[in-house]
Motif scaffolding. Structure first.
Motif, PDB file in Angstrom:
ATOM      1  N   LYS A  49       0.835  -1.209   0.000  1.00  0.00           N
ATOM      2  CA  LYS A  49       0.000   0.000   0.000  1.00  0.00           C
ATOM      3  C   LYS A  49       0.867   1.255   0.000  1.00  0.00           C
ATOM      4  N   LEU A 103      -7.216  -0.714  -3.029  1.00  0.00           N
ATOM      5  CA  LEU A 103      -7.110  -0.479  -4.470  1.00  0.00           C
ATOM      6  C   LEU A 103      -8.359   0.210  -5.013  1.00  0.00           C
ATOM      7  N   TYR A 145      -8.226  -1.250 -12.284  1.00  0.00           N
ATOM      8  CA  TYR A 145      -6.999  -2.030 -12.157  1.00  0.00           C
ATOM      9  C   TYR A 145      -7.279  -3.482 -12.527  1.00  0.00           C
TER      10      TYR A 145
END
Length: 547
Positions: A281, A337, A346
């Protein structure tokens, strides 16, 4: 005159608009970010074995919204960490990409070498030896390299894993960065192959001293002991205790382990997965991945699952506890995400580098044939047989990865035949308990192996990195260092049947039970991104998953 000038201006605007629109369409035709997740030693059945205890947003979300290739297999030998990670990202096999195992006997150097060791580079941010690593032994590009090439190096590619090989090999030759964990310095580190100093965001993350903090919490069961229905009881002799323990039972007070750096234990407890996820992250934010107007690539490998699997085995409460916790980490990472990159913006896939076998003791306890084979015994037997036959010493160089390497230099010097040596050794070594058969690579086409076994061995063979003889063990037999705990490496399904789930951008929901291979992953990503496959790829795209 003015009319002609006006027409030219209009034409120029039309051309500019078309060109700009084409550029925009190119950006839209790819995701903002590709994320590859490898769970080290995750068997395919772990997707379902503990599913009653999984959350709705971890593995279940991937299966419920993504596309699962239910029959994905490793198609080479041996099924180890380094060739597994390499196969995933190169779309190729050891015979082509060159990463023959974690360690192998390198004939050009006349010694056993580690897959990423490189004394020509220096450590950045950590202890000397831990940082002397690079992908220089890898012969091919990875899908990350191909993305960099396709975007004229505008894309960023970053590799992350506690294990150096789990970070370096996926990221490839032209990566912007690869980071791995050094227990001695307690830092995430890299090497001068990538950079001269750690970025500010990495230094800031290291300054938090999270590894020591996590280790001090020790390892307690997440659930009540009565809820671990898929595991054997906690105290089993064939599970390997931590160095400070008499028995391999909870609570594991890893903070009390002596004679090693405190943070080194992070690799062998579930908090190592937490550390990896938090660092991933931080990398997305620190390197602004997925926010730069081009497609970036992040490779993440969760290494503790392998350390824990080796130590405790498939049926241990520790293994079940680890996957229940990992499911929560996966859920948190997907939520991150969605927030930072955007849901549907993504492309993610989750797979494994190999599976794992049940512990020998567990198998025997349940009347399943199993046992251990000693590579030292193989070496000594082969060495004495050849010395007696040829009346010459030092004719065997090594026995590694169940492969026997003859000393070719000595055979040339003494004008001896390696083929004759193999013919002498095969019947002798075949009599060792646990050995099913012995195969000479130079005569592979003439053996009576099944086509699948032949294919796997052929996909392994790299003349300067592969042994002369391959010993094939019976199912459930393994090297004798795994008398307690377990290992992997065989051609059998428990080691080679791996999970493969695609999720997010460009992927429809569904599943296939058609046979697919670990080498199909990189070609599939290449097809989705509309870029070239890695230059040594042997796999093919799994087109059924495309929207």
């Amino acid at each position: 005159m003015n009319n002609i000038f006006f027409q030219r201006i209009v034409l120029a605007l039309i051309v500019f608009g078309f060109t700009n629109n084409s550029y925009t369409q190119t950006l839209k035709s790819r995701p903002k970010l590709v994320v590859g997740i490898v769970v080290d030693q995750m068997r395919w059945d772990y997707l379902y074995r503990y599913s009653e205890k999984y959350t709705a947003n971890g593995f279940k979300r991937l299966l419920g919204e993504g596309y699962s290739c239910e029959q994905t297999y490793i198609n080479y030998f041996p099924s180890y960490t380094a060739p597994g990670h390499t196969a995933i990202y190169t779309g190729s096999v050891p015979a082509v990409h060159g990463i023959a195992a974690n360690d192998w006997f390198e004939r050009t150097e006349n010694k056993v070498v580690y897959c990423t060791s490189d004394t020509s580079v220096q450590s950045v941010g950590g202890s000397k030896k831990a940082g002397q690593q690079s992908p220089h032994r890898l012969y091919t590009t990875t899908i990350c390299d191909e993305l960099r090439l396709a975007t004229n190096f505008k894309s960023k590619t970053v590799g992350i894993a506690l294990k150096d090989r789990g970070s370096i090999l996926p990221a490839g030759q032209a990566a912007n960065a690869a980071y791995w964990f050094d227990g001695i310095s307690e830092n995430w580190i890299t090497s001068t192959y990538y950079m001269k100093e750690l970025p500010a965001w990495v230094q800031k993350f290291n300054a938090k001293k999270l590894p020591a903090k996590y280790v001090k919490e020790n390892w307690k069961m997440l659930l009540d002991a009565s809820q671990y229905h898929e595991s054997t009881e906690d105290d089993k002799w064939y599970e390997r205790p931590f160095p400070n323990e008499e028995k391999p039972v909870f609570e594991h007070k890893v903070s009390e382990i002596k004679n090693q750096p405190l943070a080194e234990a992070i690799k062998s407890i579930p908090y190592g997965n937490t550390l990896t996820a938090e660092f991933a992250k931080a990398a997305i934010e620190g390197d602004t991945l997925g926010k730069r107007g081009t497609t970036d690539f992040l490779t993440v490998s969760f290494s503790p699952t392998d350390y824990i699997g080796h130590q405790f085995g498939i049926n241990a409460i520790e293994t079940e506890d680890t996957y229940i916790r990992l499911d929560k980490e996966i859920a948190s990472f997907i939520d991150f995400l969605n927030e930072k990159v955007g849901k549907g913006e993504y492309l993610l896939f989750l797979t494994a580098d190999h599976g794992g076998a049940h512990a020998v003791g567990f198998n025997k306890e349940n009347r399943i044939p199993a046992g251990n084979v000693s590579e030292k015994e193989i070496f000594n037997m082969a060495d004495s047989v050849l010395q007696l036959h040829f009346q010459k010493k030092n004719l065997v160089s090594a026995v590694v990865n169940q492969q026997l390497y003859l000393d070719h230099n000595n055979f040339v010097k003494e004008k001896l035949s390696t083929k004759e040596a193999c013919e002498i050794l095969i019947p002798v070594l075949s009599k060792i308990a646990g050995v099913d058969r012995v195969v000479a690579y130079e005569q592979l086409s003439e053996t009576t192996l099944t086509p699948w076994f032949k294919e796997c061995l052929s996909n392994q063979y790299k003349p300067l990195r592969t042994g002369d003889l391959q010993l094939l063990y019976h199912p459930a037999w393994m090297d004798d260092w795994a008398v307690k705990g377990t290992t992997h490496g065989s051609i059998f399904p428990y080691d080679t049947h791996i999970p493969l789930v695609f999720y997010g951008w460009g992927v429809k929901h569904g599943e296939t039970v058609s046979k697919t291979y670990i080498t199909d992953i990189a070609p599939t990503i290449a097809a989705l991104l509309k870029i070239q496959m890695p230059n040594g790829a042997t796999g093919t795209p799994i087109t059924d998953l495309f929207k």
